[in-house]
Motif scaffolding. Structure first.
Motif, short mmCIF file in Angstrom:
data_model
loop_
_atom_site.label_atom_id
_atom_site.label_comp_id
_atom_site.label_asym_id
_atom_site.label_seq_id
_atom_site.Cartn_x
_atom_site.Cartn_y
_atom_site.Cartn_z
N ASP A 226 0.83 -1.20 0.00
CA ASP A 226 0.00 0.00 0.00
C ASP A 226 0.87 1.25 0.00
N ALA A 227 2.00 1.20 0.71
CA ALA A 227 2.89 2.37 0.77
C ALA A 227 3.45 2.70 -0.61
N ASP A 228 3.85 1.66 -1.37
CA ASP A 228 4.38 1.93 -2.71
C ASP A 228 3.28 2.36 -3.67
N MET A 229 2.05 1.89 -3.43
CA MET A 229 0.93 2.38 -4.25
C MET A 229 0.72 3.87 -4.02
N GLU A 230 0.84 4.32 -2.79
CA GLU A 230 0.68 5.74 -2.50
C GLU A 230 1.78 6.56 -3.17
N ARG A 231 2.99 6.04 -3.17
CA ARG A 231 4.08 6.73 -3.86
C ARG A 231 3.82 6.79 -5.36
N ALA A 232 3.23 5.72 -5.91
CA ALA A 232 2.89 5.70 -7.33
C ALA A 232 1.84 6.76 -7.66
N LYS A 233 0.91 6.96 -6.76
CA LYS A 233 -0.14 7.95 -6.98
C LYS A 233 0.40 9.38 -6.90
N ALA A 234 1.48 9.57 -6.12
CA ALA A 234 1.99 10.92 -5.88
C ALA A 234 3.03 11.35 -6.91
N THR A 235 3.62 10.43 -7.64
CA THR A 235 4.71 10.77 -8.55
C THR A 235 4.20 11.35 -9.87
N ASP A 236 5.10 11.99 -10.61
CA ASP A 236 4.71 12.53 -11.92
C ASP A 236 4.61 11.45 -12.98
N ALA A 237 5.44 10.41 -12.88
CA ALA A 237 5.40 9.30 -13.83
C ALA A 237 6.13 8.12 -13.23
N ILE A 238 5.75 6.93 -13.67
CA ILE A 238 6.37 5.68 -13.22
C ILE A 238 7.13 5.07 -14.38
N LEU A 239 8.35 4.63 -14.12
CA LEU A 239 9.09 3.81 -15.08
C LEU A 239 9.16 2.41 -14.51
N PHE A 240 8.63 1.45 -15.26
CA PHE A 240 8.51 0.06 -14.77
C PHE A 240 9.39 -0.85 -15.62
N GLY A 241 10.10 -1.76 -14.97
CA GLY A 241 10.98 -2.68 -15.68
C GLY A 241 10.27 -3.93 -16.16
N ALA A 242 10.12 -4.92 -15.30
CA ALA A 242 9.48 -6.18 -15.66
C ALA A 242 9.08 -6.90 -14.37
N ALA A 243 8.12 -7.81 -14.47
CA ALA A 243 7.67 -8.52 -13.28
C ALA A 243 7.44 -9.99 -13.60
N GLY A 244 7.73 -10.84 -12.61
CA GLY A 244 7.40 -12.25 -12.71
C GLY A 244 8.56 -13.14 -13.04
N GLY A 245 8.26 -14.42 -13.10
CA GLY A 245 9.27 -15.44 -13.39
C GLY A 245 8.85 -16.75 -12.76
N PRO A 246 9.47 -17.85 -13.18
CA PRO A 246 9.07 -19.17 -12.68
C PRO A 246 9.24 -19.34 -11.18
N LYS A 247 10.08 -18.54 -10.56
CA LYS A 247 10.28 -18.63 -9.11
C LYS A 247 8.97 -18.48 -8.36
N TRP A 248 8.03 -17.72 -8.93
CA TRP A 248 6.78 -17.41 -8.23
C TRP A 248 5.58 -18.11 -8.86
N ASP A 249 5.82 -19.16 -9.63
CA ASP A 249 4.72 -19.85 -10.31
C ASP A 249 3.72 -20.46 -9.35
N LYS A 250 4.16 -20.82 -8.16
CA LYS A 250 3.28 -21.55 -7.24
C LYS A 250 2.67 -20.67 -6.15
N VAL A 251 2.88 -19.35 -6.22
CA VAL A 251 2.23 -18.49 -5.23
C VAL A 251 0.74 -18.42 -5.53
N ALA A 252 -0.05 -18.02 -4.56
CA ALA A 252 -1.50 -17.91 -4.75
C ALA A 252 -1.80 -16.94 -5.90
N TYR A 253 -2.85 -17.27 -6.65
CA TYR A 253 -3.21 -16.48 -7.83
C TYR A 253 -3.39 -15.01 -7.47
N GLU A 254 -3.97 -14.74 -6.31
CA GLU A 254 -4.28 -13.37 -5.92
C GLU A 254 -3.03 -12.53 -5.66
N ILE A 255 -1.90 -13.18 -5.34
CA ILE A 255 -0.69 -12.41 -5.05
C ILE A 255 0.42 -12.72 -6.06
#
Length: 371
Positions: free
Chosen positions: A58-87
């Motif tokens: 939630d804290a990083d979401m608030e920072r995202a809302k306050a900034t002028d723009a977000i630069l995003f790299g990439a997300a995900g990978g097989p390491k997290w294939d078995k985490v719950a769908y919601e997260i």
């Protein structure tokens, strides 16, 4: 000179590596009076799951809302294939898009002359290609409810995803398409599946009415999305701006990306509504490529899409059109010189991620001094 605040979200896999090249470019611009950028970093994706148990806090979401723009790299990978769908890592990206209402996803597909031979299509089909895929990003089947998997017993399950669109969602993405076309080659192609989907019927009706009512000066056509995919690989230069829903936009923009030779070449911008009081909008800029965990940490990643995404931030968030044009020109010149990363090298020697980034920054500086 105004100070611009940037939230850098490197993410997973090759995200931190390609983001590192943008950091160098930002530092160069700050040091040479070409902008005043203040940056801070946040986590989203698998790295955030490892650190906090959620794909974005939630804290990083608030920072995202306050900034002028977000630069995003990439997300995900097989390491997290078995985490719950919601997260899952991708849930962090979806939350950013939804909470910031980043409804307009711009995905340019440009084939640099030096890379025409790198495409899987004949050079004459893709040389000079310059199209824009405009994807509606906060509606449709990715966000529609209900979204469930139900156990029916006897070894059977039923999965449901819901495709929903309201008139206002189609109108606002349609306006972006027509406005973009007016600044380009003045043509819009709307793609949907009105022959089998009710949302496609509504999409067709709303786009037709909007064109007639407000944008009759723009050339306009409809195509079924499956036929449009075929036309993209048959003769892509027939298109200018293609606008479609979330699902078809996701698929068609990846097709368009490969026309250029590599997913590593394609930037994107995700834009929200302009605030009438502040004249600002939420915006996130990211490369189309994924986290590519198989090459992470090896210096093999192509940073061009990430650098070009920063160029889109200059263009759409900071009105720094001159600097954005210089970045595009620097990329074209470096490619014309023959420098290549592994994904586009062909039979030649591959440059590392940092070597490509350094070359683009050096060329950017040379062009800026000559301008």
């Amino acid at each position: 000179m105004a100070t611009h605040n940037l939230l850098l979200v490197p993410g997973d896999g090759i995200g931190p590596e390609v983001m590192g090249e943008v950091k160098k470019l930002i530092a160069y611009m700050n040091a040479n009076g070409m902008g005043r950028f203040e940056t801070e970093e946040a986590m989203c994706g698998g790295c955030a799951i490892d650190a906090h148990g959620v794909p974005i806090t939630d804290a990083d979401m608030e920072r995202a809302k306050a900034t002028d723009a977000i630069l995003f790299g990439a997300a995900g990978g097989p390491k997290w294939d078995k985490v719950a769908y919601e997260i899952r890592p991708e849930a962090g990206i979806l939350r950013l898009r939804k909470d910031l209402q980043l409804y307009a996803n711009l995905r340019p597909a440009v084939c640099f002359p030096a890379l025409a031979a790198s495409s899987s299509l004949k050079p004459e089909v893709v040389e000079g290609l310059d199209i824009m895929i405009l994807r509606e990003l906060t509606g449709g089947v990715y966000f529609g409810e209900p979204k469930t998997i139900t156990d029916l017993g006897n070894g059977q399950k039923r999965a449901i995803d819901t495709q929903i669109y309201d008139t206002y969602e189609i109108e606002r993405i349609g306006r972006v398409a027509f406005e973009l076309a007016r600044k380009r080659r003045n043509k819009v192609t709307s793609m949907e599946k009105r022959n089998v989907m009710k949302t496609g019927v509504l999409w067709n009706e709303v786009m037709t009415a909007l064109h007639k009512r407000e944008y009759s000066d723009v050339e306009f056509e409809h195509q079924l999305a499956d036929s449009g995919g075929m036309q993209l690989v048959r003769w892509p230069k027939q298109f200018d701006v293609i606008v479609c829903d979330n699902l078809f936009g996701d698929m068609l923009s990846d097709i368009a990306a490969m026309l250029t030779g590599s997913l590593g070449m394609l930037p994107s911008a995700s834009l929200g509504e302009i605030n009438p009081k502040t004249k600002k909008r939420h915006a996130m800029y990211e490369p189309v490529h994924g986290s590519a965990p198989d090459i992470a940490g090896k210096g093999l990643a192509n940073p061009i899409a990430m650098i070009a995404s920063f160029g889109m931030a200059l263009r759409y968030s900071f009105d720094a059109l001159k600097e954005a044009d210089l970045i595009d020109a620097a990329i074209a010149n470096v490619l014309a010189s023959g420098l290549r990363t592994a994904d586009i090298k062909g039979d030649g020697k591959a440059a590392s991620t940092s070597e490509m980034g350094d070359a683009i920054i050096a060329e950017f500086g040379k062009l800026a001094k000559a301008a």
